[in-house]
Structure formats: C-alpha cells, structure tokens
Design an enzyme around this catalytic site. Structure first.
Site, PDB file in Angstrom:
ATOM      1  N   GLY A   1      31.633  33.694  60.424  1.00 30.77           N
ATOM      2  CA  GLY A   1      33.007  33.615  60.903  1.00 30.77           C
ATOM      3  C   GLY A   1      33.962  33.852  59.747  1.00 30.77           C
TER       4      GLY A   1
ATOM      5  N   CYS B   1      25.706  33.079  57.197  1.00 32.21           N
ATOM      6  CA  CYS B   1      26.985  33.333  56.523  1.00 32.21           C
ATOM      7  C   CYS B   1      27.877  32.080  56.558  1.00 32.21           C
ATOM      8  CB  CYS B   1      27.655  34.554  57.138  1.00 32.21           C
ATOM      9  SG  CYS B   1      28.935  35.228  56.086  1.00 32.21           S
ATOM     10  N   TYR B   2      28.988  32.081  57.311  1.00 31.89           N
ATOM     11  CA  TYR B   2      29.821  30.860  57.372  1.00 31.89           C
ATOM     12  C   TYR B   2      28.979  29.679  57.856  1.00 31.89           C
ATOM     13  CZ  TYR B   2      33.449  27.553  58.746  1.00 31.89           C
ATOM     14  OH  TYR B   2      34.211  26.425  58.871  1.00 31.89           O
TER      15      TYR B   2
ATOM     16  N   HIS C   1      23.353  38.761  56.720  1.00 38.17           N
ATOM     17  CA  HIS C   1      23.280  38.870  58.184  1.00 38.17           C
ATOM     18  C   HIS C   1      21.934  39.467  58.622  1.00 38.17           C
ATOM     19  CE1 HIS C   1      27.424  37.736  59.138  1.00 38.17           C
ATOM     20  NE2 HIS C   1      27.660  38.193  57.924  1.00 38.17           N
TER      21      HIS C   1
ATOM     22  N   GLU D   1      20.825  39.690  61.489  1.00 37.62           N
ATOM     23  CA  GLU D   1      20.958  40.294  62.816  1.00 37.62           C
ATOM     24  C   GLU D   1      21.376  41.757  62.770  1.00 37.62           C
ATOM     25  OE1 GLU D   1      22.924  38.166  61.393  1.00 37.62           O
ATOM     26  OE2 GLU D   1      25.015  38.298  62.005  1.00 37.62           O
TER      27      GLU D   1
ATOM     28  N   ASP E   1      30.002  55.963  77.789  1.00 37.18           N
ATOM     29  CA  ASP E   1      30.283  54.645  78.368  1.00 37.18           C
ATOM     30  C   ASP E   1      30.966  54.745  79.732  1.00 37.18           C
ATOM     31  OD1 ASP E   1      29.407  54.025  75.870  1.00 37.18           O
ATOM     32  OD2 ASP E   1      31.366  53.450  75.084  1.00 37.18           O
TER      33      ASP E   1
ATOM     34  N   LYS F   1      26.037  49.725  72.435  1.00 35.37           N
ATOM     35  CA  LYS F   1      25.910  51.165  72.650  1.00 35.37           C
ATOM     36  C   LYS F   1      24.476  51.582  72.974  1.00 35.37           C
ATOM     37  CE  LYS F   1      28.218  55.006  72.517  1.00 35.37           C
ATOM     38  NZ  LYS F   1      29.554  55.133  73.124  1.00 35.37           N
TER      39      LYS F   1
END
Ligand code: XMP
Length: 517
Positions: free
Chosen positions: A56, A83-84, A173, A175, A233, A373
C-alpha cells in the site's frame, strides 16, 4: 459450490492486491479480498487457511497509518506480509521503519539467506533472483523474534519470518510476473505453510456461464448499449452480452478522430465476422474542438470520457427501453483509476472508468471488471474471438490523444499516425508483432535541430515504446535489436515530415506506466 478453503487478503490499497488474488485463484484456491481493518471475529467466522497483508502507498510512521487489529497476529493462522504489509508486521512487533535512502522501484536482486525456509523451497540454489520492488521505506531495526531470510544490495531486510509464529514477510512483490519464482513463493505459502489443498476450481468456464446467467437476470427485458473500441476488451464484453440477450444489445463505434489508420475498417471487419450489427458515429470534430489548448493528461482523459458518455446518452434516447451502458472495463482500468479500494492512489483515469457523470441515466454493465488482460484473452478464446483480434496490441480508449504529449492538433495526429504505421509495418517485417505485447509511438512537444539533405531542420522528437508483460500491471521494455531500432528510426525520420529525432523508452512499469499520460 461450498468453498472449503480460502485465503483472506487484507487490502492496504496496493495496485497489486487483485493480482495476489489472481495468483492464488490460478493455484485453485478461493480468495476473499477484505478491508484491512476487518474485525478479528469476522476473520474467525470466515475460517481462512491463511491471511495475506497487501502492499500500500503508506508509511507506518505517519499519523493515521492503516493497520490491522493486532490480535490477528495471535490467531495462529499463517500470515504473509507483502511490502507495506511486511513493514506493518515488523512495526507491530516493535520494529523501526524509516524512509529509505536507497528507494527501490522495479528490478532488484534478492539473495536468499535461509534456503531451507518453507517460503523459498523449490527455488534453485546458488542463485540470486530477480524480484520486483516498489518501496520508499525500509525496516531499519528488526525485533528479535523476527529472523531475516533475504536481502538485496540496498535493502538488508528484504524478507523475514517469525521464529515462533507462522508469520512470513517480503519487501518485494512475489505476485507480479517479473519476480522470478514469485509464483513458487506464493504456492509455498498457500500449500506448504497454510496447508491448502488445490481443488482445480475450473474458473473461466464456470465464470463465463455464471456471467451470461447474471447478465440475463440483471438486464431482464431491457436493452443495452455498448461502445465497441476495436480492442479486445470491448469485443469480448459484446460477445458475452450478445450470448445472453442477443438483439437487445446495440453496439456503437465512436470515431473520436484519435484512432490509428484503418481502425474503422478493422471494426467493420470484426463485427461482420460475428454478425454484430454496429452503428458508426463520426464525432471527430466534437472531440477535437473540446481538446484545443488542453495539455493536462488527466483533463484530456476526462474530456474524452465525458464526450463518449454524452454521445451514448444521446444515442440511447433513440432506442426504446435502453437501461444499461455496457463497457469493456477490465481490472487494470479499475485499479489505475483508483476505484478498487478506498486506500489506493489514483494513477490515471482510464476513459471508461474516470469520466462518468454522476447523473447518468444509464446503469453500468461491466462483466469483465474483475478480470485481468490475460484472463480476458482466455475468455475471448473460449468464446471464439478471431485470432487477429486476440493478438492485437491493446489501444487505449483516449487513443493517440494520450500519446501526443501536450496540445493535440490535426497536424500532430497525422504525424503520429504515419509514424505508428511504419512501426507496425516493421514489427511485422521483423516478425516481432507477436513477440512484444504492446508497441507504439509517442510524440513529444519538444523540437530539436537536425540536418537533412544539407538543410537545417527543426522538428519534433518521437519516442518508441515497446513492452513485454503478462497482465499489463507490470512490464519491462522489450529487448529489441539495434538493427530493428535503427530501421524503425531511419524510416520514421526519413518518411514522416515533422519528426527528426527518435528515442527508445527503456523504463519498466513500475515505476513508469506503459502509456505516457
Ligand atoms: P498504463 O499506461 O496504465 O497502461 O500502464 C496499461 C494498459 O492499459 C492501456 N490503457 C487504457 N486502456 N482506456 C483503455 O481502454 C484507457 O484510458 C487506457 N489507458 C491506458 C494501455 O495502453 C496499456 O495497455
């Protein structure tokens, strides 16, 4: 379907909270994204197998920093801080966090100190690994019950675990797809540490069925109006809705004058391929006149967004019983327009999210809003979208309006279109179109001196941007050959009147974004 096992993600407003969710979903485990200040009793009620604290944009040393109920750390449920989330865990145990002298954004190298730690099992030995960082604070002093298990050159405490509790944390990160072995770390946390059993939850097929069913239910006997942009999209959105309500869907294509060459032809071709009737509206003058003198990127985006909506509202008056405006909004649009959580920072107003008027008389229908995406691509493939559209590079709703930096005018639009055309020809010649995920030209409002045929020139500078990415949330610049760069540069400078200098953008996302505005 009864969900037996879940991981709770406590959201601190990270741009990546939903990617964490996505990664775990890919492993086959259900996730629940919650506000960071969820009560302890609510967590106990949900019975998660593990808890993840997201990153964050905050600092724990600031007043009103967002936190968790501290008792969550005592629940004996495995926790992973990212992270945060990592800084917060360390702070709650008595650690000291300060602004870092060596702020790290983007690529960094992690040296694993404790190879036997369950978080790092399965990562090849003797290797420092690429990790993606995005932090300006760091842990300066770590409490004694926490043990450091990873470091980078400028961040000596890049990963830790709690010696007695099932708590783990990383500054980077795991992820994002650019972190090497990040998926392995998340798998290790979910399967080895939280002891979840994957259930091969066949997500996308079920999601398509569920989505069609929902659309039928929500729309009922009303009509839906949808803007087709020529990108994937909005087309996948159209197909989903068409499958649900057939001819109650009205597709419109608005030419705002900020498209690439031949785009209108392309739209007609794809709509014909699936037999959608489409109405084409030429609104070029309206858009361009509103943009005269506008240089602020957010203002440009808002103006374009508002014009789109005005046209939809006007068109909807000509259709009986139209109640819904459908949009091809996907998750990255929502995150970057800061609609994903109360705590996220606003990056840019993606046109289909940022410019909606408050008093709109149409309800929004956005069936792809929770997907990334690559998932949208997969849904499109399942629904039978032609390959030439599946492989098409994304093109932003505000078009080249956000690729002409500074003021937009007809002359610059024509210059940029010619340059983009050459780029695409050369990407095809060099068989690179499918190798890179998105490539385009940006026109700067900066002129420089050149020499062309013994004559002084004073023309615009253009930038070539080409990136590789999985989900467009993070990206690296493409490693293109000098030969290709030279060819594109030579052709653009020689063939496009108005450009006499070309640069290549070598920034990654983060810290930069893919588009410049
Ligand atoms: P950024 O620049 O945010 O771009 O890193 C991420 C991806 O989104 C596309 N993009 C948009 N797409 N409406 C869209 O439909 C928009 O307003 C918009 N802005 C950026 C961008 O081209 C990239 O693929």
């Amino acid at each position: 379907m009864k969900i037996k096992e879940s991981i709770i993600i406590l959201d601190f407003g990270s741009q990546y909270s939903h990617i964490i969710s996505r990664r775990i979903r890919d492993i086959g485990i259900y996730t629940i994204l919650c506000e960071h200040n969820i009560s302890v009793s609510n967590i106990i009620y949900k019975q998660p197998k593990g808890i993840i604290l997201s990153g964050g944009p905050f600092s724990v040393y600031n007043k009103n920093y967002p936190s968790i109920y501290k008792n969550i750390l005592e629940l004996n449920i495995p926790i992973l801080g990212i992270c945060y989330g990592m800084q917060l865990i360390s702070y709650l145990f008595g650690g000291i966090i300060k602004s870092s002298k060596n702020k790290e954004y983007g690529k960094s190298y992690l040296s694993i100190i404790d190879r036997k730690n369950p978080l790092f099992l399965g990562i090849p030995k003797n290797k420092s690994i690429v990790v993606w960082m995005s932090h300006s604070d760091e842990i300066k002093k770590i409490p004694k019950e926490l043990k450091i298990i990873g470091k980078t050159k400028s961040c000596p405490i890049a990963a830790f675990y709690h010696k007695e509790k099932n708590i783990y944390a990383v500054q980077f990160h795991p992820e994002v797809s650019h972190t090497e072995f990040g998926i392995i770390m998340i798998k290790n946390f979910v399967i080895k540490i939280c002891k979840c059993k994957t259930n091969n939850y066949n997500l996308l097929n079920n999601i398509i069925k569920k989505s069609i069913h929902n659309i039928i239910k929500v729309v009922s006997k009303k009509k839906v109006i949808l803007g087709i942009s020529g990108g994937l999209d909005s087309f996948v959105t159209a197909l989903l809705i068409y499958k649900a309500i057939k001819n109650s869907l009205y597709c419109i294509f608005i030419n705002h004058g900020l498209l690439l060459e031949e785009e209108e032809k392309f739209i007609k071709k794809i709509c014909k391929s699936v037999e959608f009737p489409i109405r084409i509206i030429n609104a070029k003058d309206k858009f361009l006149s509103k943009l005269v003198g506008v240089t602020n990127p957010e203002q440009k985006r808002k103006i374009i967004g508002e014009e789109f909506i005005k046209i939809f509202q006007k068109e909807s008056k000509n259709i009986n019983d139209v109640k819904f405006l459908a949009q091809g909004t996907i998750y990255s649009d929502v995150i970057e327009s800061s609609k994903s959580s109360k705590l996220s920072d606003s990056i840019k107003s993606h046109h289909n999210v940022g410019g909606l008027p408050k008093n709109m008389n149409l309800k929004l229908l956005e069936p792809l809003k929770k997907f990334f995406k690559d998932e949208v691509k997969e849904i499109g493939r399942i629904l039978g979208v032609p390959n030439y559209l599946l492989n098409k590079h994304p093109f932003p709703g505000p078009g080249i309006g956000i690729r002409i930096i500074g003021e937009i005018n007809e002359k610059k639009i024509s210059i940029l279109r010619k340059a983009e055309n050459i780029l695409f020809q050369e990407l095809n010649n060099y068989k690179l179109y499918k190798i890179v995920d998105q490539a385009f030209i940006i026109l700067l409002p900066i002129k420089s001196v050149g020499i062309m045929g013994d004559k002084r020139s004073y023309e615009y500078t253009a930038i070539l941007r080409s990136i590789n990415t999985k989900d467009f949330m993070t990206a690296t610049f493409s490693y293109l050959s000098y030969e290709f760069l030279e060819q594109v540069s030579n052709r653009i400078i020689n063939e496009v009147n108005g450009i006499n200098r070309m640069l290549y953008d070598i920034s990654s996302k983060p810290p930069s974004t893919i588009e410049w505005e």
